[in-house]
Design a protein around this motif. Structure first.
Motif, PDB file in Angstrom:
ATOM      1  N   ASP A  93      -6.132  -2.813 -12.296  1.00 27.50           N
ATOM      2  CA  ASP A  93      -6.203  -2.698 -10.830  1.00 27.50           C
ATOM      3  C   ASP A  93      -4.812  -2.812 -10.210  1.00 27.50           C
ATOM      4  O   ASP A  93      -4.477  -2.069  -9.283  1.00 27.50           O
ATOM      5  CB  ASP A  93      -7.122  -3.767 -10.247  1.00 27.50           C
ATOM      6  CG  ASP A  93      -8.580  -3.542 -10.578  1.00 27.50           C
ATOM      7  OD1 ASP A  93      -8.934  -2.430 -11.012  1.00 27.50           O
ATOM      8  OD2 ASP A  93      -9.372  -4.501 -10.414  1.00 27.50           O
ATOM      9  N   ARG A  94      -3.983  -3.742 -10.708  1.00 28.46           N
ATOM     10  CA  ARG A  94      -2.618  -3.892 -10.184  1.00 28.46           C
ATOM     11  C   ARG A  94      -1.775  -2.653 -10.476  1.00 28.46           C
ATOM     12  O   ARG A  94      -1.019  -2.195  -9.620  1.00 28.46           O
ATOM     13  CB  ARG A  94      -1.951  -5.146 -10.772  1.00 28.46           C
ATOM     14  CG  ARG A  94      -2.375  -6.426 -10.070  1.00 28.46           C
ATOM     15  CD  ARG A  94      -1.554  -7.612 -10.537  1.00 28.46           C
ATOM     16  NE  ARG A  94      -1.818  -7.958 -11.929  1.00 28.46           N
ATOM     17  CZ  ARG A  94      -2.858  -8.662 -12.354  1.00 28.46           C
ATOM     18  NH1 ARG A  94      -3.746  -9.087 -11.494  1.00 28.46           N
ATOM     19  NH2 ARG A  94      -3.008  -8.935 -13.631  1.00 28.46           N
ATOM     20  N   ALA A 118      -2.952   0.119  -8.128  1.00 24.16           N
ATOM     21  CA  ALA A 118      -2.511  -0.127  -6.752  1.00 24.16           C
ATOM     22  C   ALA A 118      -1.020   0.160  -6.602  1.00 24.16           C
ATOM     23  O   ALA A 118      -0.590   0.742  -5.598  1.00 24.16           O
ATOM     24  CB  ALA A 118      -2.835  -1.561  -6.346  1.00 24.16           C
ATOM     25  N   THR A 175       0.797  -1.223   0.000  1.00 21.08           N
ATOM     26  CA  THR A 175       0.000   0.000   0.000  1.00 21.08           C
ATOM     27  C   THR A 175       0.829   1.273   0.000  1.00 21.08           C
ATOM     28  O   THR A 175       0.297   2.345  -0.283  1.00 21.08           O
ATOM     29  CB  THR A 175      -0.916   0.050   1.231  1.00 21.08           C
ATOM     30  OG1 THR A 175      -0.100   0.115   2.410  1.00 21.08           O
ATOM     31  CG2 THR A 175      -1.847  -1.156   1.288  1.00 21.08           C
TER      32      THR A 175
END
Length: 197
Positions: free
Chosen positions: A133-134, A137, A49
Motif C-alpha cells: 500500500d505504501r 501510494a 498524494t
C-alpha cells in the motif's frame, strides 16, 4: 528532519522548488513570492498524494494561516468527548457496509459479531499489505506530481511506464535530464522508502 506525522507540502515556482514543509510555512513562502513582479506560476503540492492544492492567499500572513485547512485530529491524542453508543475510546465511527447475505452470515457467526470480525479483518489486511500500500501510494503521488510538472518534458511517457513497472534504474535514467528540482522531488515521492533508484 521530516516530521512523519505532520503532512508535508512543496511549492514550485516554475520548475524551481520554492519551499517544502508544513502547510503554514509553505503558504507564507508562496504568498511572499507571489507579490514579486512577473512571478512565474506557483503550484503547491501535498507530498502525501502528489495532488496540487489551492489556497486563498489574500490578506495578512495571519489571515492566510487562519484560512488553511486543518488536519484531522489524531484519534489517539485527541481529547475524548462524548460520542454516544459504540466504543468511544477506540474512535469507532458508524458507516454503512453492503455485503452479500453469505458474508453477513459468516460475520455474524464470528466471536464478537460482525463489527469485531470486520475490524480484525481490516487490521490483518493492513498489516499484510502495508508495504504494498505504501509503495502504491508513493508511486501514485509521484505520477500525479510529474503529470502536472513534467507532462511536457522529454521522456515523460517512458518514465511513467518505468515508474509503474517499478524499474527504478530506468526511471532514474529517464528523468535525469529534467530540471533538478522537479527530478529530485519526483524521485523523492516515488521512492520514499529510502531504497536507491
Amino acid at each position: 528532519m521530516v516530521d512523519n506525522f505532520r503532512p508535508q507540502f512543496t511549492a514550485f515556482i516554475g520548475p524551481l522548488r520554492l519551499a517544502s514543509g508544513p502547510l503554514a510555512e509553505v503558504a507564507i513562502a508562496v504568498m511572499n513570492a507571489s507579490h514579486r513582479p512577473a512571478a512565474p506560476p506557483i503550484t503547491i503540492f501535498a507530498d502525501a498524494t502528489g495532488q496540487p492544492i489551492d489556497l486563498d492567499l489574500r490578506g495578512t500572513e495571519r489571515d492566510v494561516i487562519a484560512r488553511l485547512p486543518q488536519p484531522a485530529p489524531d484519534p489517539e491524542t485527541a481529547p475524548t468527548e462524548p460520542r454516544g453508543r459504540g466504543r468511544p475510546k477506540l474512535g469507532v465511527v458508524a458507516r454503512e457496509v453492503t455485503l452479500l447475505p453469505r458474508h453477513w452470515d459468516w460475520l455474524g457467526s464470528q466471536p464478537g459479531g460482525a463489527s469485531v470480525a470486520l475490524r480484525k479483518l481490516v487490521d490483518e489486511a493492513r498489516r499484510a499489505n502495508g508495504d504494498a500500500d505504501r509503495i502504491r501510494a508513493a508511486r501514485d503521488a509521484a505520477y500525479r506530481f510529474m503529470s502536472v510538472m513534467a507532462g511536457n518534458l522529454a521522456g515523460f511517457e517512458e518514465a511513467s511506464r518505468a515508474l509503474f513497472a517499478d524499474d527504478r534504474r530506468k526511471f532514474a535514467g529517464l528523468v535525469a535530464g529534467w530540471p533538478d528540482d522537479i527530478r529530485d522531488h519526483v524521485v523523492k515521492l516515488a521512492f520514499s522508502d529510502g531504497a536507491e533508484p
